[in-house]
Design a protein around this motif. Structure first.
Motif, PDB file in Angstrom:
ATOM      1  N   SER A  90     -38.062  -7.861  26.858  1.00 20.12           N
ATOM      2  CA  SER A  90     -37.180  -7.335  28.057  1.00 20.12           C
ATOM      3  C   SER A  90     -36.430  -5.866  27.536  1.00 20.12           C
ATOM      4  O   SER A  90     -36.058  -5.897  26.283  1.00 20.12           O
ATOM      5  N   CYS A  94     -33.436  -2.680  33.069  1.00 18.31           N
ATOM      6  CA  CYS A  94     -34.033  -2.671  34.763  1.00 18.31           C
ATOM      7  C   CYS A  94     -33.233  -3.826  35.348  1.00 18.31           C
ATOM      8  O   CYS A  94     -32.498  -4.747  34.883  1.00 18.31           O
ATOM      9  N   ALA A  95     -33.645  -3.835  36.543  1.00 21.71           N
ATOM     10  CA  ALA A  95     -32.930  -4.813  37.698  1.00 21.71           C
ATOM     11  C   ALA A  95     -33.050  -6.081  37.240  1.00 21.71           C
ATOM     12  O   ALA A  95     -32.142  -7.021  37.513  1.00 21.71           O
ATOM     13  N   TRP A  96     -34.280  -6.551  36.553  1.00 25.91           N
ATOM     14  CA  TRP A  96     -34.380  -7.791  36.194  1.00 25.91           C
ATOM     15  C   TRP A  96     -33.454  -8.265  35.076  1.00 25.91           C
ATOM     16  O   TRP A  96     -32.903  -9.400  35.102  1.00 25.91           O
ATOM     17  N   CYS A  97     -33.519  -7.447  34.090  1.00 20.36           N
ATOM     18  CA  CYS A  97     -32.585  -7.697  32.933  1.00 20.36           C
ATOM     19  C   CYS A  97     -31.129  -7.767  33.429  1.00 20.36           C
ATOM     20  O   CYS A  97     -30.572  -8.565  32.473  1.00 20.36           O
ATOM     21  N   ARG A  99     -29.832  -8.751  35.865  1.00 23.11           N
ATOM     22  CA  ARG A  99     -29.700  -9.987  36.462  1.00 23.11           C
ATOM     23  C   ARG A  99     -29.778 -11.412  35.758  1.00 23.11           C
ATOM     24  O   ARG A  99     -29.582 -12.347  36.069  1.00 23.11           O
ATOM     25  N   GLN A 101     -32.342 -11.941  34.040  1.00 22.51           N
ATOM     26  CA  GLN A 101     -34.167 -12.450  34.210  1.00 22.51           C
ATOM     27  C   GLN A 101     -34.905 -11.624  33.588  1.00 22.51           C
ATOM     28  O   GLN A 101     -35.897 -11.248  34.045  1.00 22.51           O
ATOM     29  N   GLN A 103     -37.339 -12.416  31.545  1.00 24.86           N
ATOM     30  CA  GLN A 103     -38.933 -12.790  31.629  1.00 24.86           C
ATOM     31  C   GLN A 103     -39.556 -12.045  32.821  1.00 24.86           C
ATOM     32  O   GLN A 103     -40.775 -11.866  32.649  1.00 24.86           O
ATOM     33  N   LEU A 104     -38.902 -11.537  33.816  1.00 25.98           N
ATOM     34  CA  LEU A 104     -39.663 -10.637  34.753  1.00 25.98           C
ATOM     35  C   LEU A 104     -39.754  -9.266  34.553  1.00 25.98           C
ATOM     36  O   LEU A 104     -39.940  -8.656  35.294  1.00 25.98           O
ATOM     37  N   CYS A 105     -39.263  -8.844  33.381  1.00 24.51           N
ATOM     38  CA  CYS A 105     -38.934  -7.362  33.103  1.00 24.51           C
ATOM     39  C   CYS A 105     -40.409  -6.862  32.785  1.00 24.51           C
ATOM     40  O   CYS A 105     -41.732  -7.615  32.267  1.00 24.51           O
ATOM     41  N   GLN A 106     -40.912  -5.712  33.346  1.00 25.01           N
ATOM     42  CA  GLN A 106     -42.140  -4.964  33.431  1.00 25.01           C
ATOM     43  C   GLN A 106     -42.447  -4.078  32.309  1.00 25.01           C
ATOM     44  O   GLN A 106     -43.263  -3.386  32.175  1.00 25.01           O
ATOM     45  N   THR A 307     -34.464 -14.996  29.977  1.00 27.45           N
ATOM     46  CA  THR A 307     -34.845 -13.926  29.102  1.00 27.45           C
ATOM     47  C   THR A 307     -35.357 -14.561  27.821  1.00 27.45           C
ATOM     48  O   THR A 307     -34.789 -15.641  27.193  1.00 27.45           O
TER      49      THR A 307
END
Length: 358
Positions: A90, A94-97, A99, A101, A103-106, A307
């Motif tokens: 992560s 980014c927007a996922w981190c 929040r 989340q 594990q959804l980081c690209q 995460t």
């Protein structure tokens, strides 16, 4: 050095070569000697194309090792440090981190598309940005997560994928509470890890479901209160829940039929947790009426649902304090040159987790 690889999707065996070179070391990277790696079902999915990956490819993504060298700008690890290969890093920005989340980081996706090995004049990619079926690998810095003291390389390798996926599907995604009932469909490495998680969470009943008798026996030895073949699931649910259905059902196979079974075994208002990785054309066999009338929550769980470094730390602490004995999951040990024998053991269901000596 040795590495196990394929040159095209659809291969049923891996080729082990001894003339492989790890390439790409420079700023922002870490050179790691792999000390432990294990075979995960996702590697089979990478071979048959269920998990898309660029070719040619060095397989392996569940591993741990020792840092040999760090590139410019890398400060979180140093030479000599022990690390887990984290195939889902992560970025923290980014927007996922932001929040929570991660594990959804690209941010790690580019590493999957960057060659990291060379053999016979040809460049090879790293499966899932990792490529742990090799004696040495160059990783993007975020793929190297420090291992706490008191956690062996073998245990750290297992934390790198299957254990984190299974244990934290229970803690993070399902949110199992003491006294609740749980069923786990599919008792390979991820499913057994979910059973360990359910036991640690205080579930009153943990019913394991698998067609392979040996896996049902393993499930009982790891804390399941009952273990049944798929055709006996309905009777087991009636006995464990009085006909209500389970509070949580963890599906660790990734097939429409087993998802249907998981949905049917879940009580109204309960959680169906989808952990297994299915194919792009595998549709849910559930109607919109069923979804609304039963109010059963379908919860996909990707790599533990949190995460990854946070889940690593939690599981490592359970290992360090003796609450999780991960090395018991290893039923077979083979050299990397025996990788195709290991694939056969996994396909047959004879093996739970296979440690490969690199």
């Amino acid at each position: 050095m040795l590495a196990a690889m394929i040159t095209a999707p659809g291969a049923t065996e891996l080729e082990v070569r001894d003339d492989v070179e790890a390439i790409g070391f420079g700023p922002g990277t870490v050179r790691v000697a792999i000390r432990a790696t294990s075979l995960c079902h996702s590697d089979l999915s990478g071979m048959n194309g269920t998990i898309p990956a660029p070719m040619p490819l060095v397989l392996g993504h569940e591993g741990a090792g020792e840092v040999l060298e760090v590139g410019e700008g890398v400060t979180h690890v140093r030479p000599g440090d022990r690390v887990i290969v984290n195939w889902r890093p992560s970025c923290g920005e980014c927007a996922w981190c932001v929040r929570g989340q991660g594990q959804l980081c690209q941010s790690g996706n580019a590493a999957m598309m960057t060659p990291a090995f060379r053999s016979g004049g040809q460049d090879f990619f790293r499966f899932m940005g990792a490529g742990t079926f090799a004696q040495e690998v160059v990783l993007n810095a975020g793929f190297a997560s420090p291992v706490p003291d008191g956690v062996s390389y073998d245990a750290a390798a297992l934390i790198g994928c299957g254990v984190t996926t299974g244990v934290d599907a229970v803690f993070n995604t399902a949110g199992v509470r003491p006294g609740e009932t749980v069923a786990v469909i599919g008792c390979g490495g991820v499913g057994i890890s979910a059973i360990l998680g359910a036991k640690a969470a205080g579930a009153s009943h943990v019913v394991a479901v698998d067609p392979v008798a040996a896996r049902r026996e393993w499930a009982l030895s790891f804390g399941a209160t009952a273990a049944v073949a798929p055709e006996a699931l309905a009777d087991a649910a009636a006995e464990a829940t009085g006909g209500l259905g389970f509070d949580h059902v963890i599906e660790a196979v990734g097939r429409p039929a087993t998802f249907r079974s998981a949905y049917d075994a879940t009580r109204r208002g309960g959680n169906v947790v989808l952990v297994g990785v299915g194919g792009a054309k595998d549709d849910f066999p559930i109607s919109m009426w069923e979804l609304s009338a039963g109010e059963k929550r379908v919860l996909p769980s990707f790599y533990g649902g949190d995460t990854v470094t946070r889940t690593y730390a939690r599981i490592a602490e359970l290992v360090r304090t003796g609450r999780l004995d991960l090395e018991r999951l290893i039923t077979h040990r083979l050299p990397l040159t025996g990788i195709n024998e290991a694939l056969g053991l996994m396909r047959s269901g004879e093996a739970l987790r296979i440690a490969l000596t690199v």
